[in-house]
Design a protein around this motif. Structure first.
Motif, PDB file in Angstrom:
ATOM      1  N   GLY A 113       0.847  -1.178   0.000  1.00  0.00           N
ATOM      2  CA  GLY A 113       0.000   0.000   0.000  1.00  0.00           C
ATOM      3  C   GLY A 113       0.889   1.235   0.000  1.00  0.00           C
ATOM      4  O   GLY A 113       1.866   1.295   0.744  1.00  0.00           O
ATOM      5  N   VAL A 114       0.572   2.210  -0.848  1.00  0.00           N
ATOM      6  CA  VAL A 114       1.367   3.424  -0.964  1.00  0.00           C
ATOM      7  C   VAL A 114       0.452   4.625  -0.800  1.00  0.00           C
ATOM      8  O   VAL A 114      -0.563   4.733  -1.485  1.00  0.00           O
ATOM      9  CB  VAL A 114       2.088   3.487  -2.341  1.00  0.00           C
ATOM     10  N   ASP A 115       0.830   5.519   0.111  1.00  0.00           N
ATOM     11  CA  ASP A 115       0.107   6.776   0.308  1.00  0.00           C
ATOM     12  C   ASP A 115       0.994   7.904  -0.194  1.00  0.00           C
ATOM     13  O   ASP A 115       2.185   7.949   0.134  1.00  0.00           O
ATOM     14  CB  ASP A 115      -0.198   7.012   1.787  1.00  0.00           C
ATOM     15  N   GLY A 116       0.422   8.812  -0.966  1.00  0.00           N
ATOM     16  CA  GLY A 116       1.189   9.951  -1.454  1.00  0.00           C
ATOM     17  C   GLY A 116       0.448  10.721  -2.519  1.00  0.00           C
ATOM     18  O   GLY A 116      -0.703  10.418  -2.843  1.00  0.00           O
ATOM     19  N   VAL A 117       1.122  11.720  -3.057  1.00  0.00           N
ATOM     20  CA  VAL A 117       0.529  12.542  -4.109  1.00  0.00           C
ATOM     21  C   VAL A 117       0.931  11.985  -5.472  1.00  0.00           C
ATOM     22  O   VAL A 117       1.969  11.358  -5.616  1.00  0.00           O
ATOM     23  CB  VAL A 117       0.958  14.027  -3.988  1.00  0.00           C
ATOM     24  N   VAL A 118       0.086  12.231  -6.465  1.00  0.00           N
ATOM     25  CA  VAL A 118       0.344  11.737  -7.818  1.00  0.00           C
ATOM     26  C   VAL A 118       0.899  12.885  -8.653  1.00  0.00           C
ATOM     27  O   VAL A 118       0.421  14.012  -8.575  1.00  0.00           O
ATOM     28  CB  VAL A 118      -0.950  11.191  -8.458  1.00  0.00           C
ATOM     29  N   PHE A 119       1.946  12.587  -9.435  1.00  0.00           N
ATOM     30  CA  PHE A 119       2.570  13.580 -10.309  1.00  0.00           C
ATOM     31  C   PHE A 119       3.031  12.884 -11.582  1.00  0.00           C
ATOM     32  O   PHE A 119       2.911  11.675 -11.723  1.00  0.00           O
ATOM     33  CB  PHE A 119       3.740  14.268  -9.593  1.00  0.00           C
ATOM     34  N   ARG A 120       3.564  13.660 -12.512  1.00  0.00           N
ATOM     35  CA  ARG A 120       4.088  13.099 -13.759  1.00  0.00           C
ATOM     36  C   ARG A 120       5.606  13.248 -13.763  1.00  0.00           C
ATOM     37  O   ARG A 120       6.124  14.334 -13.516  1.00  0.00           O
ATOM     38  CB  ARG A 120       3.474  13.800 -14.972  1.00  0.00           C
ATOM     39  N   THR A 121       6.323  12.171 -14.061  1.00  0.00           N
ATOM     40  CA  THR A 121       7.789  12.217 -14.091  1.00  0.00           C
ATOM     41  C   THR A 121       8.276  12.937 -15.340  1.00  0.00           C
ATOM     42  O   THR A 121       7.498  13.248 -16.237  1.00  0.00           O
ATOM     43  CB  THR A 121       8.385  10.788 -14.081  1.00  0.00           C
ATOM     44  N   ARG A 122       9.573  13.190 -15.383  1.00  0.00           N
ATOM     45  CA  ARG A 122      10.152  13.842 -16.566  1.00  0.00           C
ATOM     46  C   ARG A 122       9.961  13.000 -17.819  1.00  0.00           C
ATOM     47  O   ARG A 122       9.904  13.519 -18.922  1.00  0.00           O
ATOM     48  CB  ARG A 122      11.648  14.109 -16.353  1.00  0.00           C
ATOM     49  N   ARG A 123       9.867  11.691 -17.651  1.00  0.00           N
ATOM     50  CA  ARG A 123       9.647  10.804 -18.795  1.00  0.00           C
ATOM     51  C   ARG A 123       8.181  10.692 -19.168  1.00  0.00           C
ATOM     52  O   ARG A 123       7.813   9.973 -20.090  1.00  0.00           O
ATOM     53  CB  ARG A 123      10.216   9.427 -18.515  1.00  0.00           C
ATOM     54  N   GLY A 124       7.317  11.362 -18.413  1.00  0.00           N
ATOM     55  CA  GLY A 124       5.901  11.416 -18.758  1.00  0.00           C
ATOM     56  C   GLY A 124       5.029  10.343 -18.142  1.00  0.00           C
ATOM     57  O   GLY A 124       3.865  10.208 -18.506  1.00  0.00           O
ATOM     58  N   GLU A 125       5.563   9.582 -17.177  1.00  0.00           N
ATOM     59  CA  GLU A 125       4.765   8.516 -16.575  1.00  0.00           C
ATOM     60  C   GLU A 125       4.078   9.016 -15.301  1.00  0.00           C
ATOM     61  O   GLU A 125       4.691   9.671 -14.462  1.00  0.00           O
ATOM     62  CB  GLU A 125       5.650   7.313 -16.237  1.00  0.00           C
ATOM     63  N   ILE A 126       2.799   8.702 -15.177  1.00  0.00           N
ATOM     64  CA  ILE A 126       2.039   9.077 -13.991  1.00  0.00           C
ATOM     65  C   ILE A 126       2.529   8.219 -12.822  1.00  0.00           C
ATOM     66  O   ILE A 126       2.595   6.991 -12.923  1.00  0.00           O
ATOM     67  CB  ILE A 126       0.526   8.898 -14.219  1.00  0.00           C
ATOM     68  N   THR A 127       2.863   8.887 -11.698  1.00  0.00           N
ATOM     69  CA  THR A 127       3.568   8.243 -10.601  1.00  0.00           C
ATOM     70  C   THR A 127       3.049   8.735  -9.261  1.00  0.00           C
ATOM     71  O   THR A 127       2.712   9.899  -9.105  1.00  0.00           O
ATOM     72  CB  THR A 127       5.081   8.555 -10.703  1.00  0.00           C
ATOM     73  N   VAL A 128       3.011   7.844  -8.275  1.00  0.00           N
ATOM     74  CA  VAL A 128       2.690   8.218  -6.900  1.00  0.00           C
ATOM     75  C   VAL A 128       4.005   8.460  -6.165  1.00  0.00           C
ATOM     76  O   VAL A 128       4.876   7.593  -6.159  1.00  0.00           O
ATOM     77  CB  VAL A 128       1.907   7.106  -6.168  1.00  0.00           C
TER      78      VAL A 128
END
Length: 191
Positions: A113-128
Motif C-alpha cells: 500500500g502506498v500513500d502519497g501525491v500523484v505527479f508526472r515524471t520527466r519521462r511522462g509517466e504518472i507516478t505516486v
C-alpha cells in the motif's frame, strides 16, 4: 534448478522474519485504499488539465502487487498492479526516512500500500510519490519470469492464477467470456 527455487524461498522467508523483527505485521488485517490505480491516474489527469504542468493531486492511497522494482541509491521505482491497471510509485529516502529500509525486504510479487501525491515524471509517466508505505502481504513464492512469462500450456491451465498474474490479456478473455455466457443465459431465460 530446484536449488535455485529453494534459495529464493529461503531468502523470502528470511525477509519475512526481518519484517517481523522490525515490528512490521506482514499481513495486516486492514488497509484503507482511497483509489484504484486507474482512479488515481484519472484523478491526476483531471488535475493536470486544470493546473497544467507540475500538477500534483491531493494525497491518495493505492494498493497493488509489485510487478517490478528498480532501486537507485537513495531512490527506488516500483510498478504496482491491481485489478484495474498499473501505476508507478517513486520511493525517496528523504521522504520515507526509516521506512525506506523496507525496500530491501520487498520482492516482486509482494502486495504493498502506498500513500502519497500523484505527479508526472520527466519521462511522462504518472507516478505516486510515496510518503507512507504499508506491507499488505509478503509473497513467499516467486512469480513466473517476467520476460519469458508462462509458456508451458499445461501449467497455464493447471495454475490459472499464475496465468492471470503473468498475462494481463488473459483476464480480458475471462471477462469477455463471462459476459458472453451471461448474455446467452439471459436470452435463453427470456425464451
Amino acid at each position: 534448478m530446484p536449488e535455485r527455487g529453494e534459495d529464493l524461498l529461503r531468502s523470502r522467508q528470511d525477509k519475512l522474519a526481518q519484517l517481523r523483527q522490525r515490528g512490521i505485521d506482514p499481513y495486516p488485517p486492514r488497509y484503507n485504499r482511497t483509489s484504484t490505480t486507474q482512479d488515481a491516474a484519472a484523478l491526476f489527469e483531471d488535475v493536470e488539465k486544470q493546473q497544467g504542468e507540475d500538477a500534483r493531486t491531493s494525497p491518495v492511497s493505492v494498493a497493488g502487487r509489485i510487478m517490478s522494482l528498480r532501486t537507485m541509491g537513495k531512490a527506488a521505482f516500483l510498478d504496482l498492479r491491481d485489478g484495474t491497471g498499473k501505476l508507478q510509485a517513486h520511493l525517496r529516502s528523504d521522504l520515507l526516512q526509516e521506512q525506506f529500509q523496507l525496500v530491501r525486504e520487498l520482492d516482486i510479487g509482494d502486495f504493498l500500500g502506498v500513500d502519497g501525491v500523484v505527479f508526472r515524471t520527466r519521462r511522462g509517466e504518472i507516478t505516486v510519490e510515496a510518503q507512507q508505505l504499508t506491507v499488505l502481504a509478503k509473497s513467499l513464492r516467486p512469480l513466473p519470469e517476467k520476460w519469458h512469462g508462462l509458456k508451458d500450456v499445461e501449467q497455464r491451465y493447471r495454475q490459472r492464477y499464475l496465468d492471470l498474474i503473468s498475462n494481463p490479456e488473459v483476464k480480458e478473455v475471462f471477462v469477455h467470456r463471462s459476459k458472453i455466457i451471461n448474455a446467452i443465459r439471459a436470452f435463453l431465460d427470456q425464451r
